[in-house]
Scaffold this active site. Structure first.
Site, PDB file in Angstrom:
ATOM      1  CD  GLN A  33      10.860  -7.315  -2.196  1.00  0.00           C
ATOM      2  OE1 GLN A  33      10.582  -6.947  -1.157  1.00  0.00           O
ATOM      3  NE2 GLN A  33      10.113  -6.336  -3.406  1.00  0.00           N
ATOM      4  N   GLY A  46       0.718  -1.204  -0.030  1.00  0.00           N
ATOM      5  CA  GLY A  46      -0.119   0.185  -0.017  1.00  0.00           C
ATOM      6  C   GLY A  46       0.812   1.258  -0.088  1.00  0.00           C
ATOM      7  N   GLY A  86       5.218   4.684  -8.793  1.00  0.00           N
ATOM      8  CA  GLY A  86       6.057   3.767  -9.117  1.00  0.00           C
ATOM      9  C   GLY A  86       5.301   2.341  -9.199  1.00  0.00           C
ATOM     10  CG  HIS A  87       3.438   1.188  -5.439  1.00  0.00           C
ATOM     11  ND1 HIS A  87       3.352   2.046  -4.631  1.00  0.00           N
ATOM     12  CD2 HIS A  87       4.229   0.048  -4.727  1.00  0.00           C
ATOM     13  CE1 HIS A  87       4.040   1.849  -3.485  1.00  0.00           C
ATOM     14  NE2 HIS A  87       4.295   0.282  -3.574  1.00  0.00           N
TER      15      HIS A  87
HETATM   16  O1  PAF Z   1       8.147  -4.740  -2.113  1.00  0.00           O
HETATM   17  C1  PAF Z   1       7.089  -4.725  -1.132  1.00  0.00           C
HETATM   18  O2  PAF Z   1       6.436  -3.717  -1.261  1.00  0.00           O
HETATM   19  C2  PAF Z   1       7.131  -5.889  -0.284  1.00  0.00           C
HETATM   20  O3  PAF Z   1       8.386  -6.355   0.106  1.00  0.00           O
HETATM   21  C3  PAF Z   1       6.514  -7.110  -1.043  1.00  0.00           C
HETATM   22  C4  PAF Z   1       6.824  -7.679  -2.129  1.00  0.00           C
HETATM   23  C5  PAF Z   1       4.986  -6.658  -1.249  1.00  0.00           C
HETATM   24  C6  PAF Z   1       6.247  -8.270   0.233  1.00  0.00           C
HETATM   25  O4  PAF Z   1       5.581  -7.594   1.107  1.00  0.00           O
END
Ligand code: PAF
Length: 283
Positions: free
Chosen positions: A156, A34, A39-40
């Protein structure tokens, strides 16, 4: 603009996914915590190009925060998040109910080696275990064809690629380019912690990083170029630096010496006004 369906239970999530699958539609998934920014939204736009339906999850995952980190303070902006998702054509927002992700008897841990070692793990030792666990659970629940993650969290992304390959999940993982503001600052939900002065300092990180990448590609030795970047960060008012590191872009094996050839990545994590910033770029 069409409002996305909001679902909070696994049952309704699965029901909708099965319905779409029944029509032969493909599904792309964008997991988030959230506090959405452009970017999202760029991830969602990319997802829309890749599949018939886009599901976005919003879940602030407690297991990836260490004690003393900002789990409680992490911004929670569900209403505006849903409005933003509507503006980019998201089909469904999955917001698991508090307590429904981890039951009281939860006892399973997922530890990824290799790419998940060093860098972030040296400073946040439990972070990738938390990420691997929640991402596995979310991928199992949504069962998408494609999942999209931003390259800002480069390690990640590499960790999730490894996890999905190792656990035979039939899901294509796509990395999306880093979205930056007009000053080059990588967009992050945590940027909203900065005041004006802090934001100006934060915006220096990318300039220092790109200058370091340029030195490295111009043949300056890794130790010299990364030391210069550290000094520049400290002079810019950063309180501490977790790492300025050069690594193989795929294996994330750290490189102490050159030559810089093939796919190489420069990765930085540093603290600015009590906010931890990360950034990275190709060399
Ligand atoms: O990058 C993020 O926002 C978080 O690490 C994710 C991948 C949603 C996991 O909680």
């Amino acid at each position: 603009m069409r409002n996305p369906t909001i679902t909070r239970t696994q049952k309704s999530l699965r029901g909708q996914i099965w319905e779409w699958r029944g029509y032969g539609e493909t599904i792309a998934f964008v997991p988030t915590m959230g506090a959405l920014h452009s970017g999202h939204l760029s991830l969602v736009k990319l997802a829309k190009q890749k599949a018939d339906r886009v599901v976005v999850s919003i879940f602030v995952n407690p297991t990836q925060f260490a004690p003393g980190e900002d789990f409680e303070a992490y911004p929670r902006t569900e209403e505006t998040d849903v409005e933003k998702l509507a503006s980019v054509g998201c089909d469904m927002v999955y917001i698991p109910r508090k307590g429904s992700m981890y039951n009281a008897h939860h006892a399973t841990h997922i530890k990824v080696g290799g790419v998940a070692e060093n860098l972030e793990t040296d400073h946040r030792p439990t972070f990738f275990e938390g990420v691997a666990l929640v991402v596995t659970k979310l991928l199992n629940r949504v069962a998408p064809d494609i999942a999209i993650f931003g390259e800002k969290d480069y390690q990640q992304l590499a960790t999730i690629r490894r996890l999905v390959a190792d656990l035979d999940m039939p899901i294509q993982i796509i990395g999306a380019p880093i979205a930056r503001d007009e000053h080059g600052l990588a967009l992050s939900s945590r940027n909203q912690y900065f005041d004006e002065h802090g934001l100006n300092k934060a915006r220096k990180l990318n300039k220092i990083m790109f200058a370091c990448a340029k030195s490295l590609s111009g043949g300056v030795p890794i130790e010299t170029a990364t030391q210069q970047a550290r000094e520049a960060l400290l002079s810019a008012g950063y309180s501490s630096i977790d790492y300025v590191s050069v690594a193989n872009a795929d294996s994330l094996e750290l490189m102490k010496k050159g030559p810089i050839d093939g796919k190489v990545r420069l990765l930085i994590a540093a603290h600015c006004d009590n906010v931890r910033l990360i950034d990275n770029c190709a060399i």
